[in-house]
Design a protein around this motif. Sequence first.
Motif, PDB file in Angstrom:
ATOM      1  N   ALA A 180       0.836  -1.205   0.000  1.00  0.00           N
ATOM      2  CA  ALA A 180       0.000   0.000   0.000  1.00  0.00           C
ATOM      3  C   ALA A 180       0.873   1.258   0.000  1.00  0.00           C
ATOM      4  O   ALA A 180       0.589   2.219  -0.732  1.00  0.00           O
ATOM      5  CB  ALA A 180      -0.933  -0.005   1.210  1.00  0.00           C
ATOM      6  N   ASN A 181       1.951   1.247   0.783  1.00  0.00           N
ATOM      7  CA  ASN A 181       2.848   2.402   0.803  1.00  0.00           C
ATOM      8  C   ASN A 181       3.542   2.596  -0.537  1.00  0.00           C
ATOM      9  O   ASN A 181       3.726   3.733  -0.992  1.00  0.00           O
ATOM     10  CB  ASN A 181       3.886   2.265   1.922  1.00  0.00           C
ATOM     11  CG  ASN A 181       3.284   2.468   3.288  1.00  0.00           C
ATOM     12  OD1 ASN A 181       2.260   3.116   3.435  1.00  0.00           O
ATOM     13  ND2 ASN A 181       3.911   1.886   4.293  1.00  0.00           N
ATOM     14  N   ALA A 182       3.928   1.504  -1.192  1.00  0.00           N
ATOM     15  CA  ALA A 182       4.572   1.595  -2.509  1.00  0.00           C
ATOM     16  C   ALA A 182       3.610   2.185  -3.536  1.00  0.00           C
ATOM     17  O   ALA A 182       3.997   3.029  -4.356  1.00  0.00           O
ATOM     18  CB  ALA A 182       5.060   0.224  -2.952  1.00  0.00           C
ATOM     19  N   LEU A 183       2.355   1.754  -3.497  1.00  0.00           N
ATOM     20  CA  LEU A 183       1.364   2.281  -4.433  1.00  0.00           C
ATOM     21  C   LEU A 183       1.101   3.771  -4.183  1.00  0.00           C
ATOM     22  O   LEU A 183       0.990   4.563  -5.128  1.00  0.00           O
ATOM     23  CB  LEU A 183       0.064   1.485  -4.341  1.00  0.00           C
ATOM     24  CG  LEU A 183       0.143   0.028  -4.808  1.00  0.00           C
ATOM     25  CD1 LEU A 183      -1.130  -0.719  -4.450  1.00  0.00           C
ATOM     26  CD2 LEU A 183       0.409  -0.043  -6.303  1.00  0.00           C
ATOM     27  N   LYS A 184       1.025   4.144  -2.925  1.00  0.00           N
ATOM     28  CA  LYS A 184       0.813   5.561  -2.599  1.00  0.00           C
ATOM     29  C   LYS A 184       2.013   6.407  -3.016  1.00  0.00           C
ATOM     30  O   LYS A 184       1.850   7.518  -3.522  1.00  0.00           O
ATOM     31  CB  LYS A 184       0.538   5.716  -1.096  1.00  0.00           C
ATOM     32  CG  LYS A 184      -0.818   5.183  -0.681  1.00  0.00           C
ATOM     33  CD  LYS A 184      -1.001   5.223   0.818  1.00  0.00           C
ATOM     34  CE  LYS A 184      -2.318   4.575   1.228  1.00  0.00           C
ATOM     35  NZ  LYS A 184      -2.481   4.519   2.689  1.00  0.00           N
ATOM     36  N   ASN A 232      -1.372 -21.971   6.132  1.00  0.00           N
ATOM     37  CA  ASN A 232      -2.674 -21.882   5.474  1.00  0.00           C
ATOM     38  C   ASN A 232      -3.750 -21.319   6.390  1.00  0.00           C
ATOM     39  O   ASN A 232      -4.885 -21.183   5.994  1.00  0.00           O
ATOM     40  CB  ASN A 232      -3.121 -23.267   4.987  1.00  0.00           C
ATOM     41  CG  ASN A 232      -2.257 -23.764   3.852  1.00  0.00           C
ATOM     42  OD1 ASN A 232      -1.728 -22.970   3.084  1.00  0.00           O
ATOM     43  ND2 ASN A 232      -2.101 -25.056   3.754  1.00  0.00           N
ATOM     44  N   SER A 233      -3.394 -21.002   7.613  1.00  0.00           N
ATOM     45  CA  SER A 233      -4.410 -20.583   8.578  1.00  0.00           C
ATOM     46  C   SER A 233      -4.463 -19.073   8.779  1.00  0.00           C
ATOM     47  O   SER A 233      -5.232 -18.611   9.593  1.00  0.00           O
ATOM     48  CB  SER A 233      -4.142 -21.270   9.922  1.00  0.00           C
ATOM     49  OG  SER A 233      -2.864 -20.929  10.386  1.00  0.00           O
ATOM     50  N   GLU A 234      -3.635 -18.320   8.029  1.00  0.00           N
ATOM     51  CA  GLU A 234      -3.652 -16.875   8.228  1.00  0.00           C
ATOM     52  C   GLU A 234      -4.828 -16.234   7.505  1.00  0.00           C
ATOM     53  O   GLU A 234      -5.429 -16.821   6.621  1.00  0.00           O
ATOM     54  CB  GLU A 234      -2.330 -16.238   7.775  1.00  0.00           C
ATOM     55  CG  GLU A 234      -2.266 -15.880   6.312  1.00  0.00           C
ATOM     56  CD  GLU A 234      -1.993 -17.047   5.386  1.00  0.00           C
ATOM     57  OE1 GLU A 234      -2.105 -16.861   4.183  1.00  0.00           O
ATOM     58  OE2 GLU A 234      -1.688 -18.134   5.857  1.00  0.00           O
ATOM     59  N   THR A 235      -5.129 -15.022   7.873  1.00  0.00           N
ATOM     60  CA  THR A 235      -6.184 -14.251   7.228  1.00  0.00           C
ATOM     61  C   THR A 235      -5.557 -13.464   6.084  1.00  0.00           C
ATOM     62  O   THR A 235      -4.692 -12.630   6.317  1.00  0.00           O
ATOM     63  CB  THR A 235      -6.817 -13.273   8.234  1.00  0.00           C
ATOM     64  OG1 THR A 235      -7.278 -14.013   9.363  1.00  0.00           O
ATOM     65  CG2 THR A 235      -7.974 -12.525   7.603  1.00  0.00           C
ATOM     66  N   PRO A 236      -5.973 -13.717   4.839  1.00  0.00           N
ATOM     67  CA  PRO A 236      -5.374 -12.968   3.724  1.00  0.00           C
ATOM     68  C   PRO A 236      -5.814 -11.508   3.742  1.00  0.00           C
ATOM     69  O   PRO A 236      -6.871 -11.170   4.278  1.00  0.00           O
ATOM     70  CB  PRO A 236      -5.900 -13.689   2.485  1.00  0.00           C
ATOM     71  CG  PRO A 236      -7.109 -14.407   2.927  1.00  0.00           C
ATOM     72  CD  PRO A 236      -6.940 -14.698   4.384  1.00  0.00           C
ATOM     73  N   LYS A 237      -4.995 -10.663   3.170  1.00  0.00           N
ATOM     74  CA  LYS A 237      -5.297  -9.237   3.048  1.00  0.00           C
ATOM     75  C   LYS A 237      -5.392  -8.905   1.572  1.00  0.00           C
ATOM     76  O   LYS A 237      -4.740  -9.521   0.737  1.00  0.00           O
ATOM     77  CB  LYS A 237      -4.188  -8.388   3.662  1.00  0.00           C
ATOM     78  CG  LYS A 237      -4.078  -8.481   5.155  1.00  0.00           C
ATOM     79  CD  LYS A 237      -5.020  -7.531   5.794  1.00  0.00           C
ATOM     80  CE  LYS A 237      -4.780  -7.492   7.297  1.00  0.00           C
ATOM     81  NZ  LYS A 237      -5.827  -6.827   7.984  1.00  0.00           N
ATOM     82  N   GLN A 238      -6.208  -7.924   1.254  1.00  0.00           N
ATOM     83  CA  GLN A 238      -6.291  -7.416  -0.106  1.00  0.00           C
ATOM     84  C   GLN A 238      -5.990  -5.934  -0.095  1.00  0.00           C
ATOM     85  O   GLN A 238      -6.487  -5.199   0.759  1.00  0.00           O
ATOM     86  CB  GLN A 238      -7.681  -7.643  -0.705  1.00  0.00           C
ATOM     87  CG  GLN A 238      -7.832  -8.959  -1.403  1.00  0.00           C
ATOM     88  CD  GLN A 238      -9.100  -9.023  -2.237  1.00  0.00           C
ATOM     89  OE1 GLN A 238     -10.011  -8.221  -2.082  1.00  0.00           O
ATOM     90  NE2 GLN A 238      -9.153  -9.987  -3.121  1.00  0.00           N
ATOM     91  N   VAL A 239      -5.161  -5.529  -1.061  1.00  0.00           N
ATOM     92  CA  VAL A 239      -4.907  -4.120  -1.298  1.00  0.00           C
ATOM     93  C   VAL A 239      -5.590  -3.806  -2.615  1.00  0.00           C
ATOM     94  O   VAL A 239      -5.246  -4.362  -3.654  1.00  0.00           O
ATOM     95  CB  VAL A 239      -3.396  -3.815  -1.367  1.00  0.00           C
ATOM     96  CG1 VAL A 239      -3.162  -2.354  -1.683  1.00  0.00           C
ATOM     97  CG2 VAL A 239      -2.719  -4.192  -0.057  1.00  0.00           C
TER      98      VAL A 239
END
Length: 173
Positions: free
Chosen positions: A59-63, A150-157
């Motif tokens: 997100a920081n790279a995109l900003k 496999n048990s983590e919560t994925p994030k979407q940017v």
Amino acid sequence: MNASAKNLPHSLRMTSSGFTLIELMVTIAVLAIIVGIAAPSISTQLANQRVKSTAATLANALKEAKVESIIRRQNITVLYDTSNNSNKIVLHTGITSIPSTNIASYNVDKQSVITQKISPSTETSIAFQPNKKIVGGATVAYTICDSGSNSETPKQVKLTNIANVNTISAGSC
């Protein structure tokens, strides 16, 4: 009356000092059970932290790419580079996949996996224009997962066509 250990006979002093082997074994067994219960939770927490960190870096790279395109008054392209056994996000000038001038490079954890879904699918890379829009009017959803768990919560940017960047907990790995 003085009740110190110095006043006790030698045979009583020797029997009352230290721990027995049984006491030590019981203590170690209890600790092993506690560690066995806590270990899976700790590994899940570490995977979630890697996903959060990678999402924040992306997100920081995109900003930064958006701001740089406005400041430089030229297109800035964002590439996710996995060549040469490295995971990094590279910002460069122009809109081609061949970098002309690298502006910045962000290292990403090697266990992080970033998948990119661009809409419309005719676009292959993301380039920011100085007018605060994405080249081709594309919208992008980056899904970040951890390859070690496999048990983590994925994030979407998510990146809209007017270059707004949002991070949410969504997607599937």
